[in-house]
Design a protein around this motif. Structure first.
Motif, PDB file in Angstrom:
ATOM      1  N   ALA A 242       0.818  -1.216   0.000  1.00 34.63           N
ATOM      2  CA  ALA A 242       0.000   0.000   0.000  1.00 34.63           C
ATOM      3  C   ALA A 242       0.852   1.266   0.000  1.00 34.63           C
ATOM      4  O   ALA A 242       0.405   2.324  -0.437  1.00 34.63           O
ATOM      5  CB  ALA A 242      -0.926   0.000   1.206  1.00 34.63           C
ATOM      6  N   GLU A 243       2.087   1.180   0.474  1.00 30.38           N
ATOM      7  CA  GLU A 243       2.906   2.391   0.587  1.00 30.38           C
ATOM      8  C   GLU A 243       3.535   2.802  -0.738  1.00 30.38           C
ATOM      9  O   GLU A 243       4.134   3.882  -0.819  1.00 30.38           O
ATOM     10  CB  GLU A 243       3.976   2.229   1.672  1.00 30.38           C
ATOM     11  N   LEU A 244       3.420   1.979  -1.769  1.00 32.57           N
ATOM     12  CA  LEU A 244       3.949   2.381  -3.073  1.00 32.57           C
ATOM     13  C   LEU A 244       2.951   3.318  -3.742  1.00 32.57           C
ATOM     14  O   LEU A 244       1.774   3.002  -3.862  1.00 32.57           O
ATOM     15  CB  LEU A 244       4.215   1.154  -3.944  1.00 32.57           C
ATOM     16  N   ILE A 245       3.449   4.463  -4.159  1.00 34.29           N
ATOM     17  CA  ILE A 245       2.569   5.486  -4.724  1.00 34.29           C
ATOM     18  C   ILE A 245       2.095   5.066  -6.117  1.00 34.29           C
ATOM     19  O   ILE A 245       0.930   5.225  -6.462  1.00 34.29           O
ATOM     20  CB  ILE A 245       3.294   6.846  -4.799  1.00 34.29           C
ATOM     21  N   GLN A 246       3.014   4.535  -6.903  1.00 27.94           N
ATOM     22  CA  GLN A 246       2.656   4.068  -8.243  1.00 27.94           C
ATOM     23  C   GLN A 246       2.116   2.644  -8.084  1.00 27.94           C
ATOM     24  O   GLN A 246       2.880   1.698  -7.875  1.00 27.94           O
ATOM     25  CB  GLN A 246       3.886   4.094  -9.155  1.00 27.94           C
ATOM     26  N   THR A 247       0.806   2.502  -8.235  1.00 30.48           N
ATOM     27  CA  THR A 247       0.182   1.223  -7.913  1.00 30.48           C
ATOM     28  C   THR A 247       0.622   0.104  -8.857  1.00 30.48           C
ATOM     29  O   THR A 247       0.558  -1.064  -8.494  1.00 30.48           O
ATOM     30  CB  THR A 247      -1.348   1.347  -7.925  1.00 30.48           C
TER      31      THR A 247
ATOM     32  N   LEU B  20      -5.812  -3.336  -4.051  1.00 29.97           N
ATOM     33  CA  LEU B  20      -5.332  -2.566  -2.904  1.00 29.97           C
ATOM     34  C   LEU B  20      -6.444  -2.271  -1.903  1.00 29.97           C
ATOM     35  O   LEU B  20      -6.208  -1.663  -0.861  1.00 29.97           O
ATOM     36  CB  LEU B  20      -4.698  -1.252  -3.379  1.00 29.97           C
ATOM     37  N   ARG B  21      -7.651  -2.679  -2.240  1.00 28.16           N
ATOM     38  CA  ARG B  21      -8.806  -2.380  -1.406  1.00 28.16           C
ATOM     39  C   ARG B  21      -9.280  -3.669  -0.747  1.00 28.16           C
ATOM     40  O   ARG B  21      -9.128  -4.745  -1.298  1.00 28.16           O
ATOM     41  CB  ARG B  21      -9.908  -1.820  -2.310  1.00 28.16           C
TER      42      ARG B  21
ATOM     43  N   THR C  62      -8.346  10.271 -14.729  1.00 28.28           N
ATOM     44  CA  THR C  62      -7.721  11.551 -15.063  1.00 28.28           C
ATOM     45  C   THR C  62      -6.279  11.340 -15.518  1.00 28.28           C
ATOM     46  O   THR C  62      -5.477  10.769 -14.791  1.00 28.28           O
ATOM     47  CB  THR C  62      -7.707  12.485 -13.835  1.00 28.28           C
TER      48      THR C  62
ATOM     49  N   ASP D 230      -4.153   8.747 -13.516  1.00 23.72           N
ATOM     50  CA  ASP D 230      -4.120   8.519 -12.073  1.00 23.72           C
ATOM     51  C   ASP D 230      -4.357   7.027 -11.840  1.00 23.72           C
ATOM     52  O   ASP D 230      -5.296   6.456 -12.387  1.00 23.72           O
ATOM     53  CB  ASP D 230      -5.240   9.342 -11.423  1.00 23.72           C
TER      54      ASP D 230
ATOM     55  N   GLN E 125      -4.578   5.425  -8.687  1.00 23.91           N
ATOM     56  CA  GLN E 125      -4.923   5.023  -7.322  1.00 23.91           C
ATOM     57  C   GLN E 125      -6.103   4.055  -7.240  1.00 23.91           C
ATOM     58  O   GLN E 125      -6.153   3.193  -6.383  1.00 23.91           O
ATOM     59  CB  GLN E 125      -5.185   6.262  -6.444  1.00 23.91           C
ATOM     60  N   ARG E 126      -7.076   4.209  -8.127  1.00 22.67           N
ATOM     61  CA  ARG E 126      -8.253   3.341  -8.060  1.00 22.67           C
ATOM     62  C   ARG E 126      -8.219   2.204  -9.083  1.00 22.67           C
ATOM     63  O   ARG E 126      -9.126   1.382  -9.128  1.00 22.67           O
ATOM     64  CB  ARG E 126      -9.534   4.173  -8.270  1.00 22.67           C
TER      65      ARG E 126
ATOM     66  N   ASP F  90      -8.720  -1.340  -7.954  1.00 19.70           N
ATOM     67  CA  ASP F  90     -10.034  -1.624  -7.356  1.00 19.70           C
ATOM     68  C   ASP F  90     -10.923  -2.361  -8.366  1.00 19.70           C
ATOM     69  O   ASP F  90     -11.859  -3.063  -7.972  1.00 19.70           O
ATOM     70  CB  ASP F  90     -10.769  -0.322  -6.985  1.00 19.70           C
TER      71      ASP F  90
ATOM     72  N   ASN G 150       4.249   6.881   4.384  1.00 21.69           N
ATOM     73  CA  ASN G 150       4.101   5.495   4.844  1.00 21.69           C
ATOM     74  C   ASN G 150       3.109   5.398   5.997  1.00 21.69           C
ATOM     75  O   ASN G 150       2.253   4.516   6.022  1.00 21.69           O
ATOM     76  CB  ASN G 150       5.456   4.942   5.291  1.00 21.69           C
TER      77      ASN G 150
ATOM     78  N   LEU H  51      -0.468   5.858   4.700  1.00 24.39           N
ATOM     79  CA  LEU H  51      -0.969   4.766   3.856  1.00 24.39           C
ATOM     80  C   LEU H  51      -1.037   3.427   4.587  1.00 24.39           C
ATOM     81  O   LEU H  51      -1.870   2.583   4.275  1.00 24.39           O
ATOM     82  CB  LEU H  51      -0.092   4.616   2.611  1.00 24.39           C
TER      83      LEU H  51
ATOM     84  N   ASN I  50     -12.298   7.373  -1.955  1.00 27.46           N
ATOM     85  CA  ASN I  50     -11.365   6.252  -2.014  1.00 27.46           C
ATOM     86  C   ASN I  50     -10.337   6.384  -0.888  1.00 27.46           C
ATOM     87  O   ASN I  50      -9.766   7.456  -0.683  1.00 27.46           O
ATOM     88  CB  ASN I  50     -10.670   6.241  -3.387  1.00 27.46           C
TER      89      ASN I  50
ATOM     90  N   ARG J 201      -7.229   5.265  -0.365  1.00 27.23           N
ATOM     91  CA  ARG J 201      -5.859   5.684  -0.713  1.00 27.23           C
ATOM     92  C   ARG J 201      -5.794   7.157  -1.089  1.00 27.23           C
ATOM     93  O   ARG J 201      -4.868   7.869  -0.711  1.00 27.23           O
ATOM     94  CB  ARG J 201      -5.335   4.870  -1.899  1.00 27.23           C
TER      95      ARG J 201
END
Lengths: 478, 478
Positions: free
Chosen positions: A178-183, A216-217, A378, A435, A437-438, A441, B50, B53, B454, B456
């Motif tokens: 979860a801590e990785l910004i680029q999923t 990630l959810r 986006t 983006d 992040q989702r 999901d 970190n 998240l 969401n 994240r």
């Protein structure tokens, strides 16, 4: 003030003045040209965004592809319907050429809906949501029941050894970080469990594998995706399923309470012989360099659980929209622009390989390829697989994209389908980066549906892609 | 090579060498310090992300605020419950001080659910979704029925004049401009219809107003929001409602077919006497400059139709999370950090005004304020209301944010609640800028609910805010 030594004054004044004016003119001309073209570029980019947001067709197309056709796994009736629909829509755009490129694809079917339960003792069961991984063999009729051994990755198998694995179901439960910004990085750090988990566990005598969904959810959707048995013989292949993140946590918790519990799952998926399918291709002939090809595309196939709106319906309609927007604003590309709707990205990449192979055989000079296969969210920018000189040229266009909040222009992967076009030099490969992040999901799950895509976000992606195609066409590659 | 003239060599070698070494040392020391602190900053920023998240509390808090409390319009029971909940949660964080700041707020109630229909002839009606605008007077009991005149803006009223407006319902139908990338700009270009539409139409004898919802999407949700009658007397006030975008298009189409149709709407909203409510404030005392205050906040009140998850539950829990994350990673701020959960942003801004007034009276030196009030979507950066020197300092931190895909650091508005803190110089005001494409799909409508946020994205916003607070605290303002 320093005195001019005599010898320097031999260069007579008129000549020096001419030289000075000359340099000045060159400089001025260069700057003016640059300013003019930057201004003209910004006008065209604005036209592109306006056309996409005010008169776009991408969302309407996606509505049809998602809601009237739906999930379209390679080799399925829906995949064929998508091919026919896309061909018809491209023909209506009045391109110079639209055609189908034949390609043999794998055909795998899910069969009846899978089910699974955890059995704490005979008759005491708890249902959990699973789905077969794409390419899996079925369970025996009536299901497969066995004790479970949980691992966090393939590398743990060797330590456990055959003794502890034989006769069991291996449960791969390493979550995405979860801590990785680029999923996509987080995905890359887990997907080996799904792709190679069955093959590796079978070597230690496992009878099946259950893989935590790449999500990630926390929710109840199992996420399918491709897996491979490598060179295992048919008799060595074991069934492989994904379990939802909630289901995985439940199974893990129950195993801690009682390591003796059994897992039962039931799947009747099947792999058939390869069947014929098609890449769908449309082309606008270049006015100045017709033999330089620029490709924009996504993949027309999808998994079967949802309707594949994000993966990759969005990429399909955005790619079609690039050519439509060029027509709409009256832009005639200097280079030949092709939209390629690739078949079979999800479980074979046959379409991408076929397109590149045929391009090579025909000696077609491909200079640029752009893929949208990261969802209809986006847009944030692009990642590029290219050399430093081209990256610098592209990064010099950043100010043109800033008003549209497009900031990301970095080295990185492009897209699976256009990957086979890669060559030593002379081509720039790019991937749209929305983006993310989702994205996971929905990725490969039953909730990847039309309602999860926002119209504006989809349209902004199409406009961003069209703008990059315009600039690449206008300035070429280095 | 140029010969050194004699007079230059009078500066003897040893002195020149010393000078050279000195300059070198100063440069090296400066660079090293800068590198070290940039490295340390990046370590702390990573810790912050970190923690948000992996061990964040913002989503759990939002779940409670949205699902256990819900919509919390100023002066309502729910607003009071939100105040008590927030105070309790802040107290559990072990801050140096938590208190309530009393503020009198307007109390307006919606009453029973509104309804409306278009009447083509007596008995032939079509229902359309409406809601009262916040602050509106009710319709007469039994509803208000009148012919409709459609306009695209307030400026059309004068041309039409009393003759064409008197006795009618004015229908404001200017849509948000879809081609504007920054959706808040599109909102700004329309919101005068909602805020001042009734006041202006009343001057020409209109009996009511219907305003197209400030929504970039076509759907059936009416979007409420604040409106004002200015200095109209009670008897001059006319009822004002929002209509959904689909409803507005339907009404407009029906008016084109038959300008004689009537609109009937029914509302029993009511404005009561002001009641007492509270800003909720928590503070960590600064270690080095305890008398310099930095504020982070959002607004605790919301509209009543949804549960206010994006507007502004997200900002509330993110602001609380800033202080919690500082505690979590063991960061002790040099300056005093306050989280301020403002009451009554939506229909009065009384909380923001009260906080600034009291701060001024007490002579508290506020140097920085950050508001999150643009939804819980993926953060893109911040906009700043500050001078050039401070903006430049902030922009020098861009590389620290790049790994988190935070790129936007531009001049612009900050937040309504912190606006009253503005002074000539000595304060930087900032607003979190999340992706805004979907914001107006939910803004002030019944679908602004927890499921639209969401986890994240919310957590990334909290981490981004905390990182900026950390940097502002560490380096101060210019």
């Amino acid at each position: 003030m320093r005195m001019i030594p005599m010898q320097q004054s031999f260069l007579s004044s008129p000549i020096r003045i001419l030289l000075f004016i000359g340099v000045f003119m060159i400089t001025t001309k260069g700057t003016t040209q640059k300013t003019t073209s930057a201004k003209q570029d910004s006008v065209i980019v604005k036209k592109i965004y306006n056309a996409s947001l005010l008169e776009g067709k991408s969302y309407e197309w996606l509505d049809y592809l998602s809601n009237q056709i739906g999930g379209r796994l390679s080799g399925s009736l829906n995949a064929q319907r998508a091919v026919e629909w896309a061909e018809k829509e491209l023909k209506e755009l009045g391109l110079d050429k639209v055609w189908l490129q034949s390609v043999m694809v794998p055909k795998w079917t899910r069969g009846v809906t899978e089910f699974a339960y955890i059995e704490t003792e005979l008759g005491k069961t708890t249902n959990v949501p699973i789905c077969a991984l794409g390419g899996s063999v079925p369970t025996p009729i009536g299901g497969l029941k066995a004790p479970v051994i949980e691992v966090k990755g393939i590398e743990e198998l060797a330590d456990l050894g055959t003794e502890k694995i034989k006769g069991k179901i291996v449960f791969y439960n390493r979550p995405m970080q979860a801590e990785l910004i680029q999923t996509f990085q987080a995905y890359g750090g887990c997907v080996d469990q799904r792709y190679a988990g069955a093959k590796e566990a079978a070597k230690f005598g496992a009878v099946g594998v259950i893989v935590r969904s790449m999500n990630l959810r926390q929710d109840d959707y199992p996420h399918t995706g491709a897996m491979s048995y490598g060179d295992l013989s048919n008799s060595e292949k074991i069934p492989a399923a994904a379990i939802s993140t909630n289901g995985a946590d439940l199974l893990s918790a129950m195993l801690k309470l009682n390591p003796q519990i059994k897992f039962n799952f039931n799947m009747n998926c099947r792999l058939w012989k390869d069947v014929e399918s098609f890449n769908v291709i449309g082309e606008i002939k270049g006015t100045t360099y017709p033999n330089e090809y620029m490709v924009v595309g996504g993949h027309l196939d999808s998994w079967d659980l949802g309707d594949g709106s994000h993966d990759d319906g969005a990429g399909i309609v955005q790619s079609m929209e690039v050519l439509r927007l060029f027509k709409k604003i009256g832009y005639k590309p200097k280079r030949s622009i092709r939209v390629v709707l690739f078949m079979n990205e999800e479980n074979g990449l046959r379409g991408g390989k076929k397109y590149a192979k045929e391009a090579k055989e025909k000696g077609e000079n491909h200079v640029f390829a752009l893929e949208s296969d990261a969802g209809g969210f986006t847009p944030r920018g692009f990642s590029f697989d290219c050399d430093e000189a081209n990256l610098q040229q592209i990064q010099s266009w950043k100010p043109l994209f800033a008003p549209y909040l497009i900031h990301y222009f970095e080295k990185g992967g492009s897209g699976a389908d256009i990957g086979p076009l890669k060559k030593e030099k002379g081509i720039v490969l790019a991937g749209l980066r929305p983006d993310s992040q989702r994205y996971f999901d929905y990725h490969h799950a039953a909730n990847d549906t039309f309602d999860a895509v926002n119209k504006r976000e989809l349209e902004l992606g199409a406009a961003t892609m069209t703008s990059l195609m315009y600039l690449m066409d206008t300035y070429g590659i280095k």
